[in-house]
Design an enzyme around this catalytic site. Structure first.
Site, PDB file in Angstrom:
ATOM      1  N   ASP A   1      -7.717  -4.640   7.178  1.00  0.00           N
ATOM      2  CA  ASP A   1      -9.176  -5.379   6.496  1.00  0.00           C
ATOM      3  C   ASP A   1      -9.713  -6.640   7.523  1.00  0.00           C
ATOM      4  O   ASP A   1     -10.815  -7.220   6.718  1.00  0.00           O
ATOM      5  CB  ASP A   1      -7.602  -6.139   5.806  1.00  0.00           C
ATOM      6  CG  ASP A   1      -6.906  -5.368   4.929  1.00  0.00           C
ATOM      7  OD1 ASP A   1      -8.526  -5.296   4.035  1.00  0.00           O
ATOM      8  OD2 ASP A   1      -6.291  -5.265   4.336  1.00  0.00           O
TER       9      ASP A   1
ATOM     10  N   HIS B   1       0.908  -0.763   0.112  1.00  0.00           N
ATOM     11  CA  HIS B   1      -0.143  -0.228  -0.053  1.00  0.00           C
ATOM     12  C   HIS B   1       1.437   1.576   0.316  1.00  0.00           C
ATOM     13  O   HIS B   1       0.155   2.346  -0.264  1.00  0.00           O
ATOM     14  CB  HIS B   1      -0.829  -0.137   1.644  1.00  0.00           C
ATOM     15  CG  HIS B   1      -1.939  -1.230   0.862  1.00  0.00           C
ATOM     16  ND1 HIS B   1      -2.612  -1.080   0.450  1.00  0.00           N
ATOM     17  CD2 HIS B   1      -2.296  -1.693   1.828  1.00  0.00           C
ATOM     18  CE1 HIS B   1      -3.495  -2.529   0.450  1.00  0.00           C
ATOM     19  NE2 HIS B   1      -3.586  -2.632   1.915  1.00  0.00           N
TER      20      HIS B   1
ATOM     21  N   GLU C   1      -5.700 -11.893   7.558  1.00  0.00           N
ATOM     22  CA  GLU C   1      -6.790 -10.839   7.720  1.00  0.00           C
ATOM     23  C   GLU C   1      -7.509 -10.721   7.046  1.00  0.00           C
ATOM     24  O   GLU C   1      -8.645  -9.990   6.621  1.00  0.00           O
ATOM     25  CB  GLU C   1      -5.671 -10.270   6.455  1.00  0.00           C
ATOM     26  CG  GLU C   1      -3.985  -9.375   6.088  1.00  0.00           C
ATOM     27  CD  GLU C   1      -3.776  -8.740   5.608  1.00  0.00           C
ATOM     28  OE1 GLU C   1      -3.521  -7.160   5.418  1.00  0.00           O
ATOM     29  OE2 GLU C   1      -3.015  -9.388   4.744  1.00  0.00           O
TER      30      GLU C   1
END
Length: 503
Positions: free
Chosen positions: A170, A45, A144
């Site tokens: 997440d 990310h 996640e």
């Protein structure tokens, strides 16, 4: 190629790291200077590319351990970050034991896996690197999703997986609790921790700030995040803008009818004079001994009104509120400082007197004048606090504690008086050169400077002001490293503590 992270985990320690997302090698270098166990470069990310990642790892690898979260679980993504010099690998979105086995194959050289040989940093000393890499590089997979939680025990049991690393955000989306977390989310987190422990593996979790990291560490997590670079830049920047933002509204000083408690003191008398220069219409000058006000009130006897006022005496406070019904600006300046430590003979008596004057006296006067201010359009209320309300100064420890209570009170007053239009401002100077600070030998400012800053702050409708170099330096330091300020202040010990230390 010994990996200090593996050594620390094997000894039962906890890895504390910074998380880097901005793609800036310079920021990563600054993070490394703080001495974390490692820095996690977020390729999934974050804004990193191959070139910036290689450069950043080169800057930090002799100061901390470079760790990378790969873009995904593909062989290419895993091999690239390891070739760049990552000594720990975190792979996102691993849901099953088969996916975990594929991660291990991609991360290990033959015969344990299928990683290809090469890369700039491995080739610096390829013989020793390749001989040790399979054992020394940490391989972690991220849990996640709800599926991953259900399969956590099987994933943890995969040979070559060193750690389960929980991605709480997440996970919250996957199980339907985001943006809140709550019991359902915590139960999932704890089940993953239990699965890792049962398999003899490490469990880590992303934490957005240091206090949360401490909580998770206490629960048994062995890898936590202290801070991430975007937050370190974004949050202080937002706070600075918010602190500097000026309010709007009528002038709170010009033509005001003010009451200043403790007007016979150094800051109080200068505040009265500053209000007079700024155009206040009338100023009630409060003091326990009204005779102590003669010199001050003679300066402008038509505007400066002496007022007998003892903020610790309910009858005196009530009498003042009844007599001064035209007040539009209340300045709570009365205070007392014992200038002694916590273990002197009279410490408890000192603390009681300081709380009675600095905290309860301010509360009593504010309560008495709340309806007066409301009737007169709201106006303003100012509390003279001190920057040591934020961090205790042992040479005047009980005083600092009473001012910490006053700081909290000021925040409460601001919240409750906002609805009636009363502007509440805290004034938090550093040491001021008055009879109240004889035991402090550091930098001191003049009372006049505090008074002038008070007027400027009121005109700008600021909520808190920190007059002087000491105060501004302390509050800035607290924003970045409160423990460092506490440590600096700890050097200013009362005389009896110094004597006891020598004994």
């Amino acid at each position: 190629m010994s990996n200090p992270l593996k050594d620390k985990l094997a000894a039962g320690g906890c890895i504390t790291c910074h998380w880097a997302t901005l793609g800036s090698p310079s920021v990563a270098e600054l993070l490394a200077e703080s001495g974390p166990d490692c820095i996690v470069f977020d390729m999934q990310h974050g804004l990193w590319d191959r070139l910036s990642l290689e450069y950043a790892i080169g800057l930090v690898r002799h100061k901390t351990v470079p760790t990378v979260r790969s873009v995904d679980a593909s062989d290419h993504a895993i091999g690239m970050v390891l070739d760049a010099g990552a000594r720990a690998l975190i792979v996102p979105m691993v849901d099953t034991a088969d996916q975990a086995r594929a991660v291990v194959r991609a991360a290990k050289y033959p015969p344990a896996g299928g990683r290809s040989g090469g890369g700039t940093r491995p080739m610096l000393d390829y013989k020793s690197y390749m001989a040790a890499a399979n054992d020394e590089i940490i391989v972690a997979v991220m849990i996640e999703t709800a599926t991953a939680v259900a399969n956590a025990a099987e994933i943890a049991a995969v040979p070559g997986i060193d750690m389960l690393f929980i991605g709480p955000f997440d996970l919250a989306m996957s199980i339907g609790t985001f943006p809140d977390f709550g019991p359902k989310h915590e139960a999932a987190v704890q089940s993953v921790l239990a699965a890792a422990k049962a398999a003899g593996k490490t469990c880590g979790i992303f934490t957005p700030y240091a206090s949360f990291a401490a909580d998770r560490r206490a629960q048994g997590f062995q890898w936590v995040v202290l801070a991430y670079d975007q937050s370190l830049i974004q949050e202080p920047a937002k706070g600075a803008v918010k602190h500097a933002r000026l309010g709007t509204g009528p002038d709170l000083v010009k033509d005001a009818v003010a009451l200043v408690s403790g007007a016979n003191g150094g800051i109080g008398s200068e505040t009265v004079r500053a209000l007079l220069r700024a155009g206040a219409a009338k100023i009630y000058c409060g003091a326990r001994q009204i005779d102590s006000l003669r010199t001050l009130t003679s300066v402008a006897s038509d505007k400066l009104i002496p007022l007998q006022l003892d903020v610790t005496d309910p009858a005196s406070v009530a009498k003042a509120a009844a007599a001064c019904k035209d007040v539009t600006l209340l300045i709570n300046n009365a205070g007392w400082n014992s200038n002694e430590g916590l273990f002197c003979a009279g410490a408890l008596d000192n603390a009681r007197r300081e709380m009675e004057t600095n905290y309860l006296g301010t509360l009593a006067l504010s309560r008495a004048f709340q309806p007066v201010l409301a009737k007169n359009g709201g106006g303003g209320l100012v509390n003279l606090i001190t920057v040591v309300a934020h961090s205790n100064l042992p040479v005047m420890s009980t005083y600092a504690a009473s001012k910490a209570a006053l700081l909290s009170l000021t925040q409460g007053l601001r919240a409750e008086l906002r609805q009636q239009g009363t502007h509440v401002m805290g004034v938090l100077p550093g040491a001021v050169d008055t009879p109240m600070t004889p035991g402090f030998e550091g930098m001191k400012m003049r009372p006049l400077q505090v008074a002038e800053a008070l007027i400027q702050g009121l005109r700008a409708r600021m909520e808190d002001i920190y007059p002087g170099g000491m105060a501004s330096g302390v509050i800035n330091g607290i924003a970045f490293d409160a423990k460092a300020i506490e440590g600096d202040f700890a050097n200013y010990l009362p005389a009896e503590s110094s004597a006891r230390k020598k004994a």
